[in-house]
Design a protein around this motif. Sequence first.
Motif, PDB file in Angstrom:
ATOM      1  N   LYS A  60       0.826  -1.199   0.000  1.00  0.00           N
ATOM      2  CA  LYS A  60       0.000   0.000   0.000  1.00  0.00           C
ATOM      3  C   LYS A  60       0.868   1.261   0.000  1.00  0.00           C
ATOM      4  O   LYS A  60       0.415   2.323  -0.372  1.00  0.00           O
ATOM      5  CB  LYS A  60      -0.988   0.000   1.160  1.00  0.00           C
ATOM      6  N   ASP A  79       2.817  -7.939   1.603  1.00  0.00           N
ATOM      7  CA  ASP A  79       1.680  -7.757   2.506  1.00  0.00           C
ATOM      8  C   ASP A  79       0.632  -6.981   1.738  1.00  0.00           C
ATOM      9  O   ASP A  79       0.877  -5.835   1.335  1.00  0.00           O
ATOM     10  CB  ASP A  79       2.142  -6.988   3.754  1.00  0.00           C
ATOM     11  N   ARG A 149      -4.438 -11.075  14.094  1.00  0.00           N
ATOM     12  CA  ARG A 149      -3.826  -9.779  14.413  1.00  0.00           C
ATOM     13  C   ARG A 149      -4.338  -9.351  15.773  1.00  0.00           C
ATOM     14  O   ARG A 149      -5.536  -9.155  15.960  1.00  0.00           O
ATOM     15  CB  ARG A 149      -4.200  -8.731  13.366  1.00  0.00           C
ATOM     16  N   HIS A 199       0.585  -4.825  14.058  1.00  0.00           N
ATOM     17  CA  HIS A 199       1.109  -3.693  13.267  1.00  0.00           C
ATOM     18  C   HIS A 199       0.694  -2.458  14.046  1.00  0.00           C
ATOM     19  O   HIS A 199      -0.485  -2.127  14.108  1.00  0.00           O
ATOM     20  CB  HIS A 199       0.525  -3.678  11.845  1.00  0.00           C
ATOM     21  N   GLY A 201       1.622   0.819  13.908  1.00  0.00           N
ATOM     22  CA  GLY A 201       1.518   2.177  13.369  1.00  0.00           C
ATOM     23  C   GLY A 201       2.544   2.391  12.280  1.00  0.00           C
ATOM     24  O   GLY A 201       3.212   1.453  11.856  1.00  0.00           O
ATOM     25  N   SER A 202       2.635   3.635  11.826  1.00  0.00           N
ATOM     26  CA  SER A 202       3.516   3.950  10.707  1.00  0.00           C
ATOM     27  C   SER A 202       4.365   5.166  11.035  1.00  0.00           C
ATOM     28  O   SER A 202       4.000   5.974  11.900  1.00  0.00           O
ATOM     29  CB  SER A 202       2.652   4.225   9.476  1.00  0.00           C
ATOM     30  N   GLN A 203       5.501   5.296  10.330  1.00  0.00           N
ATOM     31  CA  GLN A 203       6.448   6.399  10.570  1.00  0.00           C
ATOM     32  C   GLN A 203       6.827   6.436  12.061  1.00  0.00           C
ATOM     33  O   GLN A 203       6.818   7.480  12.713  1.00  0.00           O
ATOM     34  CB  GLN A 203       5.867   7.729  10.056  1.00  0.00           C
ATOM     35  N   GLY A 239       6.020  -0.260   9.829  1.00  0.00           N
ATOM     36  CA  GLY A 239       5.963   0.982  10.596  1.00  0.00           C
ATOM     37  C   GLY A 239       7.271   1.714  10.799  1.00  0.00           C
ATOM     38  O   GLY A 239       7.268   2.840  11.300  1.00  0.00           O
ATOM     39  N   ILE A 240       8.399   1.068  10.445  1.00  0.00           N
ATOM     40  CA  ILE A 240       9.686   1.732  10.654  1.00  0.00           C
ATOM     41  C   ILE A 240       9.756   3.004   9.808  1.00  0.00           C
ATOM     42  O   ILE A 240       9.527   2.978   8.599  1.00  0.00           O
ATOM     43  CB  ILE A 240      10.847   0.779  10.287  1.00  0.00           C
ATOM     44  N   GLU A 273       6.748  -6.611   7.809  1.00  0.00           N
ATOM     45  CA  GLU A 273       5.942  -5.997   6.745  1.00  0.00           C
ATOM     46  C   GLU A 273       6.332  -4.541   6.505  1.00  0.00           C
ATOM     47  O   GLU A 273       5.492  -3.642   6.612  1.00  0.00           O
ATOM     48  CB  GLU A 273       4.453  -6.062   7.117  1.00  0.00           C
ATOM     49  N   PRO A 274       7.577  -4.272   6.165  1.00  0.00           N
ATOM     50  CA  PRO A 274       7.954  -2.865   5.945  1.00  0.00           C
ATOM     51  C   PRO A 274       7.341  -2.320   4.657  1.00  0.00           C
ATOM     52  O   PRO A 274       7.263  -3.023   3.652  1.00  0.00           O
ATOM     53  CB  PRO A 274       9.482  -2.925   5.837  1.00  0.00           C
ATOM     54  N   GLY A 275       6.905  -1.081   4.694  1.00  0.00           N
ATOM     55  CA  GLY A 275       6.398  -0.414   3.498  1.00  0.00           C
ATOM     56  C   GLY A 275       7.235   0.817   3.224  1.00  0.00           C
ATOM     57  O   GLY A 275       8.149   0.831   2.403  1.00  0.00           O
ATOM     58  N   ARG A 276       6.950   1.869   4.004  1.00  0.00           N
ATOM     59  CA  ARG A 276       7.615   3.159   3.824  1.00  0.00           C
ATOM     60  C   ARG A 276       9.146   3.043   3.787  1.00  0.00           C
ATOM     61  O   ARG A 276       9.798   3.694   2.971  1.00  0.00           O
ATOM     62  CB  ARG A 276       7.215   4.073   4.986  1.00  0.00           C
TER      63      ARG A 276
HETATM   64  C1  LIG Z   1       0.485  -0.020   6.313  1.00  0.00           C
HETATM   65  C2  LIG Z   1       0.828  -1.343   6.850  1.00  0.00           C
HETATM   66  C3  LIG Z   1       2.157  -1.788   6.847  1.00  0.00           C
HETATM   67  C4  LIG Z   1       3.299  -0.934   6.358  1.00  0.00           C
HETATM   68  O1  LIG Z   1       3.482   0.194   7.144  1.00  0.00           O
HETATM   69  P1  LIG Z   1       4.770   1.116   6.910  1.00  0.00           P
HETATM   70  O2  LIG Z   1       4.631   2.184   7.903  1.00  0.00           O
HETATM   71  O3  LIG Z   1       4.682   1.628   5.513  1.00  0.00           O
HETATM   72  O4  LIG Z   1       5.970   0.249   7.119  1.00  0.00           O
HETATM   73  C5  LIG Z   1       2.416  -3.049   7.325  1.00  0.00           C
HETATM   74  N1  LIG Z   1       1.423  -3.860   7.790  1.00  0.00           N
HETATM   75  C6  LIG Z   1       0.143  -3.455   7.812  1.00  0.00           C
HETATM   76  C7  LIG Z   1      -0.892  -4.384   8.329  1.00  0.00           C
HETATM   77  C8  LIG Z   1      -0.198  -2.196   7.345  1.00  0.00           C
HETATM   78  O5  LIG Z   1      -1.484  -1.803   7.385  1.00  0.00           O
END
Ligand SMILES: *Cc1c(COP(=O)(O)O)cnc(C)c1O
Length: 414
Positions: A60, A79, A149, A199, A201-203, A239-240, A273-276
Amino acid sequence: MTALAEREGALCVESVSLAEVAARYGTPCFVYSRAALAAAYREFDEAFAGLRHLICYALKANSNLAILDVFARLGSGFDVVSGGELARVIAAGGDPRKIVFSGVGKSDDELSQGLELGIFCFNVESASELEHLNRIADRSGKVAPVSLRVNPDVDARTHPYISTGLKQSKFGVAFDEAPELYRRAAALSGIAIRGIDIHIGSQITALEPYREATTKLLELVDTLAAEGIRLEHVDLGGGIGIRYHDETPVALADYAAMIAALFRGRTEMLVLEPGRRLTGDAGVLLTRVSYLKPGPERSFAVVDAAMNDLLRPALYDAWHEVRPVRPRNEGPRIWQIVGPVCESADFLARDRELALAEGDLLAILSAGAYAMAMSSNYNSRPRAAEVLVDGGTMHLVGRRETVGELFARESRLP
Ligand SMILES: *Cc1c(COP(=O)(O)O)cnc(C)c1O
Protein backbone atom coordinates in the motif's frame (compact mmCIF):
# COMPACT_ATOMS: atom_id res chain seq x y z
CA MET A 1 17.58 9.12 -1.02
CA THR A 2 20.79 7.20 -1.58
CA ALA A 3 20.55 7.42 -5.37
CA LEU A 4 20.03 11.19 -5.55
CA ALA A 5 23.17 12.88 -6.82
CA GLU A 6 24.35 16.28 -8.02
CA ARG A 7 26.23 16.46 -11.30
CA GLU A 8 27.39 19.68 -12.93
CA GLY A 9 25.21 21.64 -10.55
CA ALA A 10 22.00 19.76 -11.35
CA LEU A 11 20.10 17.01 -9.53
CA CYS A 12 20.19 13.46 -10.88
CA VAL A 13 18.64 10.15 -9.93
CA GLU A 14 21.40 7.59 -10.37
CA SER A 15 23.05 8.88 -13.56
CA VAL A 16 19.98 10.40 -15.21
CA SER A 17 19.43 14.14 -14.78
CA LEU A 18 15.98 15.13 -13.57
CA ALA A 19 15.89 17.84 -16.27
CA GLU A 20 16.15 15.07 -18.84
CA VAL A 21 13.30 13.14 -17.21
CA ALA A 22 11.11 16.26 -17.30
CA ALA A 23 12.02 16.96 -20.93
CA ARG A 24 11.08 13.44 -21.98
CA TYR A 25 8.05 12.66 -19.81
CA GLY A 26 6.78 16.02 -18.56
CA THR A 27 5.75 17.06 -15.07
CA PRO A 28 4.45 16.28 -12.53
CA CYS A 29 6.31 13.00 -12.55
CA PHE A 30 7.41 10.50 -9.92
CA VAL A 31 10.97 9.32 -10.38
CA TYR A 32 12.14 6.16 -8.62
CA SER A 33 15.62 4.68 -8.33
CA ARG A 34 16.05 0.96 -8.76
CA ALA A 35 19.36 1.10 -6.89
CA ALA A 36 17.75 2.86 -3.92
CA LEU A 37 14.87 0.35 -3.83
CA ALA A 38 17.26 -2.60 -3.94
CA ALA A 39 19.58 -1.06 -1.34
CA ALA A 40 16.67 -0.48 1.04
CA TYR A 41 15.46 -4.07 0.65
CA ARG A 42 18.95 -5.53 1.10
CA GLU A 43 19.61 -3.40 4.17
CA PHE A 44 16.45 -4.76 5.78
CA ASP A 45 17.13 -8.34 4.72
CA GLU A 46 20.75 -8.28 5.88
CA ALA A 47 19.90 -6.71 9.23
CA PHE A 48 17.81 -9.80 10.02
CA ALA A 49 20.24 -12.31 8.50
CA GLY A 50 20.70 -14.02 11.87
CA LEU A 51 17.02 -14.93 12.17
CA ARG A 52 14.83 -17.12 9.97
CA HIS A 53 12.64 -14.43 8.44
CA LEU A 54 10.34 -13.43 5.62
CA ILE A 55 10.07 -9.83 4.45
CA CYS A 56 6.62 -9.03 3.08
CA TYR A 57 6.74 -5.59 1.44
CA ALA A 58 3.54 -3.70 2.34
CA LEU A 59 2.52 -2.55 -1.09
CA LYS A 60 0.00 0.00 0.00
CA ALA A 61 3.05 2.31 0.33
CA ASN A 62 3.63 2.09 -3.43
CA SER A 63 2.09 -0.60 -5.58
CA ASN A 64 3.56 0.22 -9.00
CA LEU A 65 4.18 -3.06 -10.84
CA ALA A 66 7.81 -2.22 -11.58
CA ILE A 67 8.52 -1.63 -7.89
CA LEU A 68 6.86 -4.94 -6.98
CA ASP A 69 8.93 -6.56 -9.73
CA VAL A 70 12.18 -5.17 -8.26
CA PHE A 71 11.31 -6.59 -4.83
CA ALA A 72 9.99 -9.93 -6.16
CA ARG A 73 13.29 -10.47 -7.98
CA LEU A 74 15.10 -9.92 -4.68
CA GLY A 75 13.00 -12.67 -3.09
CA SER A 76 10.57 -10.45 -1.21
CA GLY A 77 7.13 -11.52 -0.09
CA PHE A 78 4.21 -9.08 0.02
CA ASP A 79 1.68 -7.76 2.51
CA VAL A 80 -1.59 -6.94 0.74
CA VAL A 81 -4.73 -5.26 2.07
CA SER A 82 -7.19 -5.81 -0.80
CA GLY A 83 -8.06 -8.06 -3.72
CA GLY A 84 -6.69 -5.34 -5.98
CA GLU A 85 -3.30 -5.50 -4.29
CA LEU A 86 -3.39 -9.30 -4.47
CA ALA A 87 -3.93 -9.07 -8.24
CA ARG A 88 -1.06 -6.58 -8.54
CA VAL A 89 1.39 -8.93 -6.83
CA ILE A 90 0.46 -11.74 -9.22
CA ALA A 91 0.67 -9.40 -12.24
CA ALA A 92 4.14 -8.33 -11.11
CA GLY A 93 5.39 -11.92 -10.87
CA GLY A 94 5.28 -12.15 -7.05
CA ASP A 95 5.07 -15.53 -5.33
CA PRO A 96 1.60 -16.13 -3.82
CA ARG A 97 3.16 -18.44 -1.24
CA LYS A 98 4.89 -15.39 0.23
CA ILE A 99 1.77 -13.22 0.56
CA VAL A 100 0.20 -12.19 3.85
CA PHE A 101 -3.29 -10.72 3.54
CA SER A 102 -4.00 -7.97 6.10
CA GLY A 103 -6.97 -5.67 6.52
CA VAL A 104 -9.93 -5.21 8.81
CA GLY A 105 -12.65 -5.55 6.15
CA LYS A 106 -11.77 -8.32 3.67
CA SER A 107 -14.81 -9.25 1.57
CA ASP A 108 -15.86 -12.86 0.93
CA ASP A 109 -14.63 -12.46 -2.65
CA GLU A 110 -11.24 -11.30 -1.43
CA LEU A 111 -10.99 -14.21 1.02
CA SER A 112 -11.85 -16.65 -1.82
CA GLN A 113 -9.27 -15.00 -4.07
CA GLY A 114 -6.57 -15.49 -1.43
CA LEU A 115 -7.58 -19.12 -0.87
CA GLU A 116 -7.53 -19.89 -4.59
CA LEU A 117 -4.05 -18.41 -4.91
CA GLY A 118 -2.71 -20.41 -1.96
CA ILE A 119 -1.30 -17.45 -0.07
CA PHE A 120 1.05 -17.83 2.90
CA CYS A 121 -1.31 -16.45 5.54
CA PHE A 122 -4.52 -14.55 6.23
CA ASN A 123 -3.98 -12.00 8.97
CA VAL A 124 -7.45 -12.23 10.49
CA GLU A 125 -8.72 -9.25 12.45
CA SER A 126 -12.00 -10.39 14.02
CA ALA A 127 -14.08 -13.38 15.14
CA SER A 128 -16.54 -12.73 12.31
CA GLU A 129 -13.81 -12.71 9.67
CA LEU A 130 -12.61 -16.05 11.04
CA GLU A 131 -16.13 -17.49 10.63
CA HIS A 132 -16.42 -16.20 7.07
CA LEU A 133 -13.02 -17.60 6.13
CA ASN A 134 -13.83 -20.97 7.68
CA ARG A 135 -17.11 -21.21 5.79
CA ILE A 136 -15.51 -20.27 2.48
CA ALA A 137 -12.63 -22.71 2.99
CA ASP A 138 -14.99 -25.57 3.92
CA ARG A 139 -17.12 -24.91 0.87
CA SER A 140 -14.12 -25.09 -1.47
CA GLY A 141 -12.49 -28.06 0.27
CA LYS A 142 -9.49 -26.00 1.34
CA VAL A 143 -7.87 -25.11 4.65
CA ALA A 144 -7.00 -21.46 5.25
CA PRO A 145 -3.66 -20.63 6.93
CA VAL A 146 -4.37 -18.06 9.62
CA SER A 147 -2.66 -15.61 11.92
CA LEU A 148 -4.63 -13.45 14.33
CA ARG A 149 -3.83 -9.78 14.41
CA VAL A 150 -3.83 -8.81 18.03
CA ASN A 151 -3.94 -5.33 19.37
CA PRO A 152 -1.09 -5.01 21.89
CA ASP A 153 -2.37 -1.67 23.27
CA VAL A 154 0.90 0.21 22.92
CA ASP A 155 1.34 3.81 21.88
CA ALA A 156 3.49 4.02 18.74
CA ARG A 157 3.96 7.76 19.41
CA THR A 158 3.31 8.77 15.83
CA HIS A 159 0.61 10.83 14.05
CA PRO A 160 -2.84 9.73 15.33
CA TYR A 161 -4.04 8.90 11.78
CA ILE A 162 -1.25 6.34 11.41
CA SER A 163 -1.23 4.96 14.96
CA THR A 164 -2.91 1.56 14.94
CA GLY A 165 -1.91 -0.35 18.07
CA LEU A 166 -3.98 1.35 20.76
CA LYS A 167 -6.91 -0.39 22.42
CA GLN A 168 -9.39 2.10 20.93
CA SER A 169 -8.22 1.52 17.33
CA LYS A 170 -10.33 -0.42 14.83
CA PHE A 171 -7.53 -2.89 14.10
CA GLY A 172 -7.01 -6.42 15.36
CA VAL A 173 -8.56 -8.37 18.21
CA ALA A 174 -8.20 -7.26 21.81
CA PHE A 175 -5.18 -8.78 23.50
CA ASP A 176 -7.21 -10.39 26.28
CA GLU A 177 -9.68 -11.94 23.85
CA ALA A 178 -7.02 -13.52 21.63
CA PRO A 179 -6.61 -16.84 23.53
CA GLU A 180 -10.33 -17.55 23.36
CA LEU A 181 -10.37 -16.81 19.62
CA TYR A 182 -7.37 -19.11 19.05
CA ARG A 183 -9.23 -21.88 20.90
CA ARG A 184 -12.22 -21.34 18.64
CA ALA A 185 -10.02 -21.28 15.54
CA ALA A 186 -8.39 -24.57 16.59
CA ALA A 187 -11.80 -26.24 16.46
CA LEU A 188 -12.67 -25.02 12.94
CA SER A 189 -12.18 -27.51 10.11
CA GLY A 190 -11.40 -24.88 7.47
CA ILE A 191 -8.74 -23.07 9.52
CA ALA A 192 -5.09 -23.94 10.14
CA ILE A 193 -3.50 -21.80 12.85
CA ARG A 194 -0.10 -20.61 11.69
CA GLY A 195 0.91 -17.42 13.43
CA ILE A 196 0.20 -14.19 15.20
CA ASP A 197 0.67 -10.61 14.02
CA ILE A 198 0.72 -7.00 15.08
CA HIS A 199 1.11 -3.69 13.27
CA ILE A 200 1.30 -0.81 15.69
CA GLY A 201 1.52 2.18 13.37
CA SER A 202 3.52 3.95 10.71
CA GLN A 203 6.45 6.40 10.57
CA ILE A 204 7.61 5.15 13.97
CA THR A 205 10.97 6.56 15.04
CA ALA A 206 11.39 4.95 18.47
CA LEU A 207 12.33 1.37 19.30
CA GLU A 208 10.53 1.28 22.62
CA PRO A 209 7.00 0.72 21.25
CA TYR A 210 8.33 -2.26 19.26
CA ARG A 211 10.06 -3.71 22.32
CA GLU A 212 6.94 -3.31 24.40
CA ALA A 213 4.63 -4.81 21.78
CA THR A 214 6.94 -7.70 20.88
CA THR A 215 7.51 -8.62 24.52
CA LYS A 216 3.76 -8.75 25.14
CA LEU A 217 3.22 -10.71 21.94
CA LEU A 218 5.81 -13.36 22.77
CA GLU A 219 4.30 -13.85 26.24
CA LEU A 220 1.00 -14.53 24.53
CA VAL A 221 2.68 -17.00 22.14
CA ASP A 222 4.04 -18.88 25.19
CA THR A 223 0.65 -18.87 26.92
CA LEU A 224 -0.90 -20.38 23.80
CA ALA A 225 1.87 -22.99 23.51
CA ALA A 226 1.18 -24.06 27.11
CA GLU A 227 -2.38 -24.86 25.96
CA GLY A 228 -1.12 -26.84 22.99
CA ILE A 229 -1.66 -24.07 20.40
CA ARG A 230 1.75 -23.82 18.75
CA LEU A 231 2.52 -21.02 16.31
CA GLU A 232 4.94 -21.30 13.40
CA HIS A 233 5.53 -17.60 12.82
CA VAL A 234 5.40 -14.23 14.54
CA ASP A 235 4.67 -11.22 12.34
CA LEU A 236 5.72 -7.84 13.75
CA GLY A 237 4.13 -5.75 10.97
CA GLY A 238 5.74 -2.63 9.54
CA GLY A 239 5.96 0.98 10.60
CA ILE A 240 9.69 1.73 10.65
CA GLY A 241 10.00 5.42 9.79
CA ILE A 242 12.30 7.42 7.54
CA ARG A 243 13.80 10.91 7.77
CA TYR A 244 11.61 13.51 6.08
CA HIS A 245 12.94 16.50 7.97
CA ASP A 246 14.80 16.29 11.28
CA GLU A 247 13.55 12.94 12.58
CA THR A 248 16.10 10.39 13.74
CA PRO A 249 14.94 7.15 12.19
CA VAL A 250 15.49 3.83 13.91
CA ALA A 251 18.74 2.18 12.79
CA LEU A 252 17.79 -1.18 11.31
CA ALA A 253 20.76 -2.84 13.00
CA ASP A 254 19.44 -1.68 16.41
CA TYR A 255 15.92 -2.81 15.58
CA ALA A 256 17.18 -6.22 14.42
CA ALA A 257 19.44 -6.62 17.45
CA MET A 258 16.56 -5.83 19.80
CA ILE A 259 14.29 -8.37 18.04
CA ALA A 260 17.06 -10.99 17.92
CA ALA A 261 17.53 -10.67 21.69
CA LEU A 262 13.80 -11.15 22.28
CA PHE A 263 13.76 -14.14 19.90
CA ARG A 264 16.77 -15.89 21.45
CA GLY A 265 16.02 -19.61 21.84
CA ARG A 266 12.72 -19.40 19.94
CA THR A 267 11.78 -21.45 16.89
CA GLU A 268 9.09 -19.30 15.24
CA MET A 269 9.89 -17.68 11.91
CA LEU A 270 9.88 -13.89 11.99
CA VAL A 271 7.71 -12.07 9.44
CA LEU A 272 8.14 -8.33 8.80
CA GLU A 273 5.94 -6.00 6.74
CA PRO A 274 7.95 -2.87 5.95
CA GLY A 275 6.40 -0.41 3.50
CA ARG A 276 7.62 3.16 3.82
CA ARG A 277 11.15 2.15 4.78
CA LEU A 278 11.62 0.27 1.49
CA THR A 279 10.25 2.86 -0.92
CA GLY A 280 9.95 6.25 0.81
CA ASP A 281 13.47 7.45 0.13
CA ALA A 282 13.65 5.81 -3.30
CA GLY A 283 11.41 8.30 -5.07
CA VAL A 284 11.04 12.01 -5.78
CA LEU A 285 8.16 14.01 -7.17
CA LEU A 286 9.36 16.22 -9.99
CA THR A 287 7.33 19.37 -10.56
CA ARG A 288 7.68 22.65 -12.45
CA VAL A 289 7.01 26.17 -11.16
CA SER A 290 4.07 27.51 -13.16
CA TYR A 291 3.67 30.95 -11.56
CA LEU A 292 5.31 33.05 -8.88
CA LYS A 293 3.08 35.30 -6.79
CA PRO A 294 5.39 37.26 -4.51
CA GLY A 295 3.56 39.36 -1.94
CA PRO A 296 4.19 41.54 1.10
CA GLU A 297 2.63 39.02 3.51
CA ARG A 298 3.18 35.68 1.82
CA SER A 299 4.75 34.61 -1.43
CA PHE A 300 3.33 31.72 -3.37
CA ALA A 301 5.10 29.48 -5.85
CA VAL A 302 2.35 27.73 -7.81
CA VAL A 303 3.68 24.42 -9.15
CA ASP A 304 2.11 21.84 -11.47
CA ALA A 305 1.95 19.11 -8.80
CA ALA A 306 -0.81 19.27 -6.22
CA MET A 307 -2.46 17.60 -3.25
CA ASN A 308 -3.98 15.05 -5.62
CA ASP A 309 -0.41 13.90 -6.43
CA LEU A 310 1.04 14.21 -2.92
CA LEU A 311 -1.60 14.24 -0.20
CA ARG A 312 0.68 13.87 2.82
CA PRO A 313 1.21 17.59 3.55
CA ALA A 314 -2.55 18.29 3.41
CA LEU A 315 -3.53 15.14 5.30
CA TYR A 316 -0.88 14.91 8.02
CA ASP A 317 0.77 18.31 7.82
CA ALA A 318 3.78 16.31 6.63
CA TRP A 319 7.11 17.92 5.77
CA HIS A 320 8.88 17.05 2.50
CA GLU A 321 12.20 18.56 1.51
CA VAL A 322 12.05 20.67 -1.67
CA ARG A 323 15.18 21.02 -3.78
CA PRO A 324 15.57 23.04 -6.99
CA VAL A 325 16.83 20.74 -9.76
CA ARG A 326 19.25 23.50 -10.82
CA PRO A 327 19.81 25.84 -7.87
CA ARG A 328 20.18 29.58 -8.57
CA ASN A 329 21.63 32.26 -6.33
CA GLU A 330 19.70 35.45 -6.99
CA GLY A 331 17.04 36.75 -4.59
CA PRO A 332 16.01 33.93 -2.25
CA ARG A 333 12.78 34.51 -0.37
CA ILE A 334 10.34 32.53 1.73
CA TRP A 335 7.90 30.66 -0.51
CA GLN A 336 4.71 28.71 0.05
CA ILE A 337 4.85 25.86 -2.48
CA VAL A 338 1.25 25.30 -3.58
CA GLY A 339 -0.61 23.40 -6.30
CA PRO A 340 -3.41 24.42 -8.67
CA VAL A 341 -6.21 22.60 -6.77
CA CYS A 342 -9.06 24.74 -5.48
CA GLU A 343 -8.46 24.11 -1.76
CA SER A 344 -6.42 26.07 0.74
CA ALA A 345 -5.14 22.70 1.99
CA ASP A 346 -3.43 22.28 -1.38
CA PHE A 347 0.11 22.99 -0.28
CA LEU A 348 3.19 20.84 -0.77
CA ALA A 349 5.55 22.79 1.46
CA ARG A 350 5.34 25.86 3.66
CA ASP A 351 7.86 28.62 4.38
CA ARG A 352 10.81 27.41 2.29
CA GLU A 353 13.68 29.74 1.58
CA LEU A 354 14.46 29.25 -2.09
CA ALA A 355 15.60 31.27 -5.11
CA LEU A 356 13.00 30.54 -7.77
CA ALA A 357 12.04 31.60 -11.28
CA GLU A 358 8.99 30.58 -13.29
CA GLY A 359 9.73 27.42 -15.26
CA ASP A 360 12.19 26.05 -12.68
CA LEU A 361 12.04 22.36 -11.84
CA LEU A 362 11.73 21.27 -8.21
CA ALA A 363 12.29 17.84 -6.70
CA ILE A 364 10.11 16.98 -3.73
CA LEU A 365 12.04 14.37 -1.81
CA SER A 366 10.99 11.22 0.06
CA ALA A 367 8.02 10.81 -2.27
CA GLY A 368 8.40 7.09 -2.93
CA ALA A 369 5.87 6.01 -0.29
CA TYR A 370 2.24 7.04 0.30
CA ALA A 371 2.46 9.54 -2.55
CA MET A 372 1.44 8.04 -5.91
CA ALA A 373 -0.38 5.31 -3.95
CA MET A 374 -2.67 7.94 -2.35
CA SER A 375 -3.06 10.07 -5.45
CA SER A 376 -6.46 10.89 -6.88
CA ASN A 377 -8.13 12.60 -9.80
CA TYR A 378 -9.48 15.46 -7.70
CA ASN A 379 -10.20 18.52 -9.85
CA SER A 380 -10.15 16.12 -12.86
CA ARG A 381 -6.39 16.06 -12.85
CA PRO A 382 -4.85 13.08 -14.67
CA ARG A 383 -2.46 11.16 -12.45
CA ALA A 384 1.26 11.79 -12.84
CA ALA A 385 3.70 9.77 -14.91
CA GLU A 386 6.07 7.38 -13.12
CA VAL A 387 9.63 6.75 -14.26
CA LEU A 388 12.04 4.20 -12.82
CA VAL A 389 15.71 4.97 -13.32
CA ASP A 390 18.15 2.07 -13.52
CA GLY A 391 21.72 3.31 -13.87
CA GLY A 392 21.64 5.49 -16.96
CA THR A 393 18.32 4.16 -18.27
CA MET A 394 14.85 5.64 -17.83
CA HIS A 395 11.90 3.25 -17.85
CA LEU A 396 8.41 4.71 -18.12
CA VAL A 397 6.69 2.42 -15.59
CA GLY A 398 3.47 4.40 -15.33
CA ARG A 399 2.39 6.56 -18.22
CA ARG A 400 0.60 9.81 -17.52
CA GLU A 401 -3.17 9.39 -17.43
CA THR A 402 -5.06 11.10 -20.24
CA VAL A 403 -8.03 13.42 -19.77
CA GLY A 404 -10.12 10.99 -21.84
CA GLU A 405 -9.44 8.20 -19.35
CA LEU A 406 -10.79 10.33 -16.54
CA PHE A 407 -14.37 9.98 -17.67
CA ALA A 408 -14.17 6.96 -20.00
CA ARG A 409 -16.14 4.80 -17.52
CA GLU A 410 -18.89 7.39 -17.05
CA SER A 411 -21.90 7.91 -19.28
CA ARG A 412 -24.48 10.56 -20.04
CA LEU A 413 -28.18 9.91 -19.50
CA PRO A 414 -29.97 8.03 -22.30
C1 LIG B 1 0.48 -0.02 6.31
C2 LIG B 1 0.83 -1.34 6.85
C3 LIG B 1 2.16 -1.79 6.85
C4 LIG B 1 3.30 -0.93 6.36
O1 LIG B 1 3.48 0.19 7.14
P1 LIG B 1 4.77 1.12 6.91
O2 LIG B 1 4.63 2.18 7.90
O3 LIG B 1 4.68 1.63 5.51
O4 LIG B 1 5.97 0.25 7.12
C5 LIG B 1 2.42 -3.05 7.32
N1 LIG B 1 1.42 -3.86 7.79
C6 LIG B 1 0.14 -3.46 7.81
C7 LIG B 1 -0.89 -4.38 8.33
C8 LIG B 1 -0.20 -2.20 7.35
O5 LIG B 1 -1.48 -1.80 7.38
